[in-house]
Scaffold this active site. Structure first.
Site, PDB file in Angstrom:
ATOM      1  N   ASN A   7       0.867  -1.186   0.000  1.00 16.88           N
ATOM      2  CA  ASN A   7       0.000   0.000   0.000  1.00 16.88           C
ATOM      3  C   ASN A   7       0.904   1.236   0.000  1.00 16.88           C
ATOM      4  O   ASN A   7       1.498   1.577   1.024  1.00 16.88           O
ATOM      5  CB  ASN A   7      -0.883  -0.036   1.258  1.00 16.88           C
ATOM      6  CG  ASN A   7      -1.826   1.154   1.332  1.00 16.88           C
ATOM      7  OD1 ASN A   7      -1.788   2.044   0.473  1.00 16.88           O
ATOM      8  ND2 ASN A   7      -2.645   1.181   2.360  1.00 16.88           N
ATOM      9  N   ARG A  91      -2.758  -2.146  -3.297  1.00 16.92           N
ATOM     10  CA  ARG A  91      -3.928  -1.293  -3.106  1.00 16.92           C
ATOM     11  C   ARG A  91      -3.832  -0.143  -4.109  1.00 16.92           C
ATOM     12  O   ARG A  91      -2.816   0.561  -4.157  1.00 16.92           O
ATOM     13  CB  ARG A  91      -3.936  -0.727  -1.694  1.00 16.92           C
ATOM     14  CG  ARG A  91      -5.083   0.224  -1.512  1.00 16.92           C
ATOM     15  CD  ARG A  91      -4.965   1.000  -0.237  1.00 16.92           C
ATOM     16  NE  ARG A  91      -6.091   1.895  -0.125  1.00 16.92           N
ATOM     17  CZ  ARG A  91      -6.024   3.084   0.438  1.00 16.92           C
ATOM     18  NH1 ARG A  91      -4.886   3.530   0.916  1.00 16.92           N
ATOM     19  NH2 ARG A  91      -7.096   3.842   0.516  1.00 16.92           N
ATOM     20  N   HIS A 180     -12.993   3.263   0.132  1.00 13.66           N
ATOM     21  CA  HIS A 180     -13.019   2.276   1.224  1.00 13.66           C
ATOM     22  C   HIS A 180     -13.726   0.987   0.794  1.00 13.66           C
ATOM     23  O   HIS A 180     -14.206   0.226   1.630  1.00 13.66           O
ATOM     24  CB  HIS A 180     -13.749   2.810   2.476  1.00 13.66           C
ATOM     25  CG  HIS A 180     -13.101   3.976   3.145  1.00 13.66           C
ATOM     26  ND1 HIS A 180     -13.820   5.033   3.647  1.00 13.66           N
ATOM     27  CD2 HIS A 180     -11.805   4.246   3.401  1.00 13.66           C
ATOM     28  CE1 HIS A 180     -13.004   5.922   4.179  1.00 13.66           C
ATOM     29  NE2 HIS A 180     -11.770   5.461   4.044  1.00 13.66           N
ATOM     30  N   ARG A 241     -11.391  16.418   6.879  1.00 13.30           N
ATOM     31  CA  ARG A 241     -12.139  16.795   5.670  1.00 13.30           C
ATOM     32  C   ARG A 241     -13.525  17.311   6.039  1.00 13.30           C
ATOM     33  O   ARG A 241     -14.166  16.787   6.956  1.00 13.30           O
ATOM     34  CB  ARG A 241     -12.297  15.594   4.728  1.00 13.30           C
ATOM     35  CG  ARG A 241     -10.999  15.045   4.198  1.00 13.30           C
ATOM     36  CD  ARG A 241     -11.275  13.991   3.129  1.00 13.30           C
ATOM     37  NE  ARG A 241     -10.070  13.247   2.801  1.00 13.30           N
ATOM     38  CZ  ARG A 241      -9.936  11.921   2.922  1.00 13.30           C
ATOM     39  NH1 ARG A 241     -10.953  11.182   3.361  1.00 13.30           N
ATOM     40  NH2 ARG A 241      -8.816  11.334   2.600  1.00 13.30           N
ATOM     41  N   GLU A 384      -8.291  -4.639   5.590  1.00 11.15           N
ATOM     42  CA  GLU A 384      -8.168  -4.397   4.153  1.00 11.15           C
ATOM     43  C   GLU A 384      -7.009  -5.192   3.548  1.00 11.15           C
ATOM     44  O   GLU A 384      -7.104  -5.667   2.415  1.00 11.15           O
ATOM     45  CB  GLU A 384      -7.988  -2.891   3.900  1.00 11.15           C
ATOM     46  CG  GLU A 384      -9.276  -2.123   4.130  1.00 11.15           C
ATOM     47  CD  GLU A 384      -9.083  -0.632   4.328  1.00 11.15           C
ATOM     48  OE1 GLU A 384      -8.649  -0.247   5.437  1.00 11.15           O
ATOM     49  OE2 GLU A 384      -9.356   0.140   3.411  1.00 11.15           O
TER      50      GLU A 384
END
Ligand code: AMP
Length: 397
Positions: A7, A91, A180, A241, A384
Site C-alpha cells: 500500500n 492497493r 473504502h 475533511r 483491508e
C-alpha cells in the site's frame, strides 16, 4: 501460497506478507519518509520484535528493495528467498469506471491506471510507483491491483450521477465513485458469516469510521450507494475533511478571506472536519477526552459528526427499505462505544436496539444489539490487507 500486500502513499510504503494456507501474517511494516531525509523501515516479523532500519531511500523502488531485503534477512526475515513470494497485491485508490473488480496487472491495465491519474492525482501515482517497484524487484511474479473504488461500481446511475450537465459525466467522468470499497466488502462478508446467512439475502449498512469516513448501503452483497464521491472529500464530516457542503461556500469563502482555490482546497481537505470544528485535534480520542473535560467546541464537533452518520444511516435505511444489520468498523467505529451509541439512538423504528453493556467493546467482532433486535448492530474490525491478499490469491491461482 505466500502473498505480499503493498500500500503506497506519496512518501510511504506499507506492506504485509501473508501465508495464505492459514491467512497468517508473516511480517508487516512500513518504509517512511521516502524521498525525504531520515527515511527508515519499521519491520515487524511474526516471530520477533520490531526492528528499525535507517537508510536513505530516494524512491519507491529503493523502498521496495529495502522491504524484500528485510523479508529475506537472516535475522529478522520470514522468507528463505524471494522465490517464495507467489504474488503481490497492490492497493490502488482510484480505478474510475475502468475497473469493477480486482485485476492481474498487465500492460493494458497499466495504461488504464495512467488514465485514472487525473481522477486521483495525489493517490494514484504512488500506487503506480509501487507496482513499478514490485515489477523491478520481483520480476515474473503475478501482480494484482485491488481498487478502493471497485466494490462501488455496482451502484445504479441514480446513486452515482450528480445534478450537473450530463456532458461533464460523458466528457470528464464526473460521477460518484466511492472509496473504502475493500473495507466495506470485507465487513459485509464477515457480517454474513456472523449472522449465519448468505450475503445475497442481506441488506447491510456499513459505517467505516476512521480518520477518513464513509457509509455504504449494500443490497445482496452489492454496493448500491455510498457517501464518498468523485473524491474522498464528499459525504461525512471527517477527521480533517469537511465532507459535503453547499458548493456556493467555496466562492463565498474565497471572496471573504481572499483565498485562492488551492488554499480553499487545502482548508476543505486538511483543516476542516472535526479538527476544524473542535479546534482540538483530528483524533477522536482527543476530542472525546476534551468533551469529557467540558470543552464545548469538542462536544459540538462530536455532535455534528454523530448527526452526520445518523443521517446517512437513515437515508440508507430508506434506500434499502430497512436493513438486517448496521456495521461499525475502522479506528473509531471499532473502538468507540460512544459513536455507536449516538448513531443508533432512537432508531427502534428500524428495529435497531443497541445493548449498552455489550457495546462496551473495543476492536473485537461482536453483535452489540439486544437479542430481540430485528436489525443487528455489529462491530467488525476491518482488515483491508487480508482482503487484498484474498483477492490476489484468487486471481493468482
Ligand atoms: P483509522 O483511520 O481507521 O486508522 O482510524 C483513526 C481514527 O480512529 C482516529 O481518529 C482515532 O482517534 C480513532 N480511534 C482509534 N482508536 C480509538 C479509540 N480507542 N477510541 C476512540 N477513537 C479511536
Amino acid at each position: 501460497m505466500k502473498i505480499l500486500v503493498i500500500n503506497c502513499g506519496s512518501s510511504s510504503l506499507k506492506y504485509q506478507a501473508f501465508n495464505m494456507e492459514n491467512e497468517d501474517v508473516l511480517a508487516k511494516g512500513v518504509v517512511e519518509r521516502i524521498g525525504i531525509e531520515g527515511s527508515k523501515l519499521k519491520h515487524e516479523p511474526h516471530n520477533g520484535d520490531e526492528t528499525e532500519i535507517e537508510k536513505d531511500v530516494s524512491d519507491h523502488k529503493e523502498a521496495f528493495k529495502l522491504v524484500v531485503d528485510a523479508l529475506t534477512n537472516e535475522q529478522h526475515g520470514v522468507l528463505s528467498s524471494l522465490e517464495e513470494i507467489d504474488a503481490v497485491g497492490h492497493r490502488v485508490v482510484h480505478g474510475g469506471e475502468e475497473f469493477s473488480e480486482s485485476v492481474v496487472i498487465n500492460d493494458e491495465v497499466m495504461s488504464a491506471l495512467d488514465r485514472c491519474i487525473s481522477l486521483a492525482p495525489l493517490h494514484n501515482p504512488p500506487n503506480i510507483y509501487g507496482i513499478e517497484a514490485a515489477k523491478e524487484n520481483v520480476p515474473g511474479v503475478t501482480q494484482v491491483a485491488v481498487f478502493d473504488t471497485a466494490f462501488h461500481q455496482s451502484m445504479p446511475k441514480k446513486s452515482y450521477l450528480y445534478g450537473l450537465p450530463y456532458e461533464y459525466y460523458e466528457k470528464h467522468s464526473i460521477r460518484r465513485y466511492g472509496f473504502h470499497g475493500t473495507s466495506h466488502k470485507y465487513v459485509a462478508n464477515r457480517a454474513a458469516e456472523m449472522l449465519g446467512k448468505p450475503l445475497n439475502e442481506l441488506k447491510l449498512i456499513t459505517c467505516h469510521l476512521g480518520n477518513g469516513a464513509s457509509v455504504a448501503a449494500i443490497d445482496k452483497g452489492e454496493s448500491v450507494d455510498t457517501s464518498m464521491g468523485l473524491t474522498p472529500l464528499e459525504g461525512l464530516v471527517m477527521g480533517t475533511r469537511s465532507g459535503s457542503l453547499d458548493p456556493a461556500i467555496i466562492k463565498y469563502l474565497m471572496d471573504k478571506e481572499d483565498l485562492t482555490i488551492e488554499e480553499v482546497d487545502t482548508i476543505l481537505n486538511k483543516k476542516s472536519g472535526v479538527l476544524g470544528l473542535s479546534e482540538v485535534s483530528n483524533d477522536f480520542r482527543d476530542i472525546e477526552k476534551a468533551t469529557e473535560d467540558g470543552n464545548e467546541k469538542a462536544k459540538t464537533a462530536l455532535d455534528v459528526f454523530y448527526y452526520n452518520v445518523r443521517k446517512y444511516v437513515g437515508s440508507y435505511l430508506a434506500t434499502l427499505n430497512g436493513a438486517d444489520a448496521v456495521i461499525f468498523t475502522a479506528g473509531l467505529g471499532e473502538n468507540s462505544p460512544g459513536v455507536r451509541e449516538a448513531v443508533t439512538e432512537d432508531m427502534s423504528y428500524a428495529g435497531i436496539e443497541l445493548d449498552k453493556e455489550k457495546n462496551q467493546v473495543r476492536g473485537k467482532e461482536t453483535d452489540v444489539s439486544k437479542d430481540n433486535a430485528s436489525c443487528k448492530v455489529l462491530v467488525i474490525p476491518t482488515n483491508e490487507e487480508l482482503m487484498i491478499a484474498r483477492e490476489t490469491k484468487a486471481l493468482a491461482k
